[in-house]
Design an enzyme around this catalytic site. Sequence first.
Site, PDB file in Angstrom:
ATOM      1  CB  CYS A   8      43.068  36.856  46.674  1.00 10.30           C
ATOM      2  SG  CYS A   8      41.746  36.397  45.227  1.00 10.30           S
ATOM      3  CG  ASN A  25      36.820  34.826  45.294  1.00 13.95           C
ATOM      4  OD1 ASN A  25      35.308  34.638  44.858  1.00 13.95           O
ATOM      5  ND2 ASN A  25      37.148  34.128  44.902  1.00 13.95           N
ATOM      6  CB  CYS A  64      43.750  37.199  39.654  1.00 15.86           C
ATOM      7  SG  CYS A  64      42.956  38.963  38.959  1.00 15.86           S
ATOM      8  NE  ARG A  65      46.122  37.748  44.308  1.00 20.64           N
ATOM      9  CZ  ARG A  65      46.781  38.480  45.597  1.00 20.64           C
ATOM     10  NH1 ARG A  65      47.510  38.468  46.227  1.00 20.64           N
ATOM     11  NH2 ARG A  65      45.440  38.852  45.927  1.00 20.64           N
ATOM     12  CB  SER A  66      41.377  33.668  45.828  1.00 21.38           C
ATOM     13  OG  SER A  66      40.686  33.691  45.564  1.00 21.38           O
ATOM     14  CG  ASP A  95      46.759  42.025  42.864  1.00 24.09           C
ATOM     15  OD1 ASP A  95      46.216  41.930  42.264  1.00 24.09           O
ATOM     16  OD2 ASP A  95      46.186  43.477  44.071  1.00 24.09           O
TER      17      ASP A  95
END
Length: 156
Positions: free
Chosen positions: A8, A11, A13-15, A125
């Site tokens: 993401c 690195n 939050c999402r990934s 995001d």
Amino acid sequence: MIKLLFVCLGNICRSPTAEGVMQHLLDQAGLAQQVLVDSAGTSGHHVGEAADERMRSHALERGLELTSRSRKLVAKDFQEFDYILVMDQSNFDDAAALVAEGPLRSKIHLFTDYCLSSRVSSVPDPYYGGEAGFERVLDIVEDAAKGLLAHLKTKM
Ligand code: 4NP
């Protein structure tokens, strides 16, 4: 060994969430020895940081502990990993810019292409939004991770 890298922007939050969810599914399926997971960010702005406090807290509510530290995506990752799984089109473009068109670039996939039930084209995001955004990340990531696991099983 199949190697997966979730990517993401930050690195944090999402990934890291995708990495944690996928690792959990692999552990449950008894496939942890056959599939390796990691995550990275395209920006490098948060290198060395733990996952975002809000993201960790929402993940923990689902029994998931996020332990990764942020690192930046580098060209060498395209040699190392088999699948580069990006969260949105902007991540896709930033990752693609690191390598020439061809076999390495074709390792990049939109993670949401593996969703089983969500009809989405990105993991949005959550960084500047409210709490609902973090739940949305978890919902989409859990769906896509299940689909990805099913896909990987067809390759093993
Ligand atoms: P991520 O979220 O890409 O899911 O880790 C973000 C984290 C930080 C920023 C943006 C998105 N930022 O602008 O600092």
